[in-house]
Design a protein around this motif. Structure first.
Motif, mmCIF file in Angstrom:
data_model
loop_
_atom_site.group_PDB
_atom_site.id
_atom_site.type_symbol
_atom_site.label_atom_id
_atom_site.label_comp_id
_atom_site.label_asym_id
_atom_site.label_seq_id
_atom_site.Cartn_x
_atom_site.Cartn_y
_atom_site.Cartn_z
ATOM 1 N N ASP A 90 0.827 -1.211 0.000
ATOM 2 C CA ASP A 90 0.000 0.000 0.000
ATOM 3 C C ASP A 90 0.862 1.263 0.000
ATOM 4 O O ASP A 90 0.554 2.238 -0.684
ATOM 5 C CB ASP A 90 -0.912 0.033 1.241
ATOM 6 C CG ASP A 90 -1.894 -1.120 1.266
ATOM 7 O OD1 ASP A 90 -2.655 -1.255 0.290
ATOM 8 O OD2 ASP A 90 -1.899 -1.881 2.249
ATOM 9 N N LYS A 93 -0.276 3.332 -3.071
ATOM 10 C CA LYS A 93 -1.065 4.545 -2.833
ATOM 11 C C LYS A 93 -0.191 5.767 -2.496
ATOM 12 O O LYS A 93 -0.556 6.901 -2.772
ATOM 13 C CB LYS A 93 -2.047 4.310 -1.687
ATOM 14 C CG LYS A 93 -3.065 3.190 -1.963
ATOM 15 C CD LYS A 93 -4.007 3.022 -0.772
ATOM 16 C CE LYS A 93 -4.964 1.869 -0.980
ATOM 17 N NZ LYS A 93 -4.338 0.553 -0.795
ATOM 18 N N LYS A 94 0.946 5.512 -1.840
ATOM 19 C CA LYS A 94 1.769 6.639 -1.387
ATOM 20 C C LYS A 94 3.231 6.237 -1.328
ATOM 21 O O LYS A 94 3.559 5.097 -1.019
ATOM 22 C CB LYS A 94 1.313 7.098 -0.003
ATOM 23 C CG LYS A 94 2.092 8.294 0.543
ATOM 24 C CD LYS A 94 1.656 8.647 1.947
ATOM 25 C CE LYS A 94 0.229 9.173 1.946
ATOM 26 N NZ LYS A 94 -0.233 9.497 3.294
#
Length: 311
Positions: free
Chosen positions: A67, A109-110
């Motif tokens: 993630d 995501k990041k």
């Protein structure tokens, strides 16, 4: 969340891993152990002994469903970057690019990136430097970090990858490696406790912004929940010269050594100190551990470590 921490067996990275695990996240560590150590590694982390440039890293993105990437792995020796800029670029630019490509391919995501507030600004026009200060790095290491920052902007604009860039001051604390060229606090402390003579480069009036690793960890925690893309200085805004640092450490260690000066290192920055005003305004982060308190904690760590080894 599934968080990949590169350099997670290293000095700063291992502390970040510990804090993420404490929060209940699933942490995957990639480290080639060139400067990191297995004794720093949290046993609850899933560990891959790999270099970030290795193509096998893609398998981790594929199988672990990452993630967030927290990227701390680096060639971090400024002087080594001057001696061998090609190697520095290979690790710090190409290695980072591979991670960014995999991040896009596998839906990360990041991307949290450990950059440098010391080397990225070069000789400063004003003190402390904020994030708007001109970036004029004086080493290939600083150039590489700035290059990756520019790539992150590209990946955000073109591919929608959110990022948080943390520009670190001079970070010190427990687990710092005393055997490299970087990390004057660890080097001086280690030598003093062993009864060896530390050498101060030049006149010792060069200044740095010494920031305790525990405070840096808090910035990495806050970065997890920040939903925009931005760059933040992580420092204290306070300058300390090397002579002062030497005297503080001498007192804390009880060392019986003289204040010996060697030749100055070519290309060494004279003054470096950064402002944390923006990150305080935006994320509520501020340094909480004073230099005296942080040095005391660091010396205690090294004393305990040497005591364990001499048993």
């Amino acid at each position: 969340m599934n968080i990949l921490v590169t350099g997670g067996a290293g000095f700063i990275g291992s502390h970040v891993v510990d804090s993420y695990i404490e929060l209940g996240h699933n942490v995957i560590v990639v480290d080639n152990l060139s400067s990191g150590s297995l004794e720093n590694l949290n046993p609850k982390a899933k560990f891959y002994h790999l270099d970030i440039r290795d193509d096998k890293v893609e398998e981790i993105f594929k199988s672990e469903k990452i993630d967030i990437v927290n990227h701390h792995a680096a060639q971090m020796d400024v002087r080594k970057s001057v001696e061998d800029p090609i190697y520095d670029a290979d690790v710090n630019i190409i290695g980072s690019l591979k991670l960014l490509q995999f991040s896009i391919k596998y839906g990360v995501k990041k991307f949290i990136f450990a950059s440098t507030g010391g080397a990225i600004y070069g000789e400063q026009d004003y003190f402390p430097a904020d994030e708007e200060h001109p970036t004029r790095p004086l080493s290939p290491y600083g150039v590489a970090k700035l290059t990756v920052e520019k790539y992150l902007y590209f990946y955000k604009e073109v591919h929608g990858l959110n990022y948080v860039i943390l520009r670190y001051a001079n970070i010190y604390g427990p687990r710092q490696n005393p055997h490299g060229e970087a990390g004057v606090v660890a080097i001086f402390t280690s030598k003093m406790l062993k009864g060896e003579q530390p050498i101060i480069n030049g006149d010792g009036f060069q200044t740095r912004d010494y920031t305790y690793v525990g405070d840096v960890v808090k910035a990495n925690l806050l970065a997890l929940n920040y939903d925009k893309s931005d760059v933040f200085n992580i420092g204290t805004g306070i300058e300390t010269d090397v002579n002062t640092l030497f005297r503080k450490l001498k007192e804390l260690t009880g060392a019986n050594c003289d204040e010996v000066h060697g030749p100055p290192k070519p290309g060494e920055q004279r003054r470096s100190v950064i402002s944390y005003e923006k990150v305080y305004r935006t994320l509520g982060w501020k340094p909480e551990i004073s230099l005296d308190e942080g040095l005391k904690l660091t010396v205690e760590f090294f004393k305990n470590k040497f005591a364990e080894r001499s048993r």
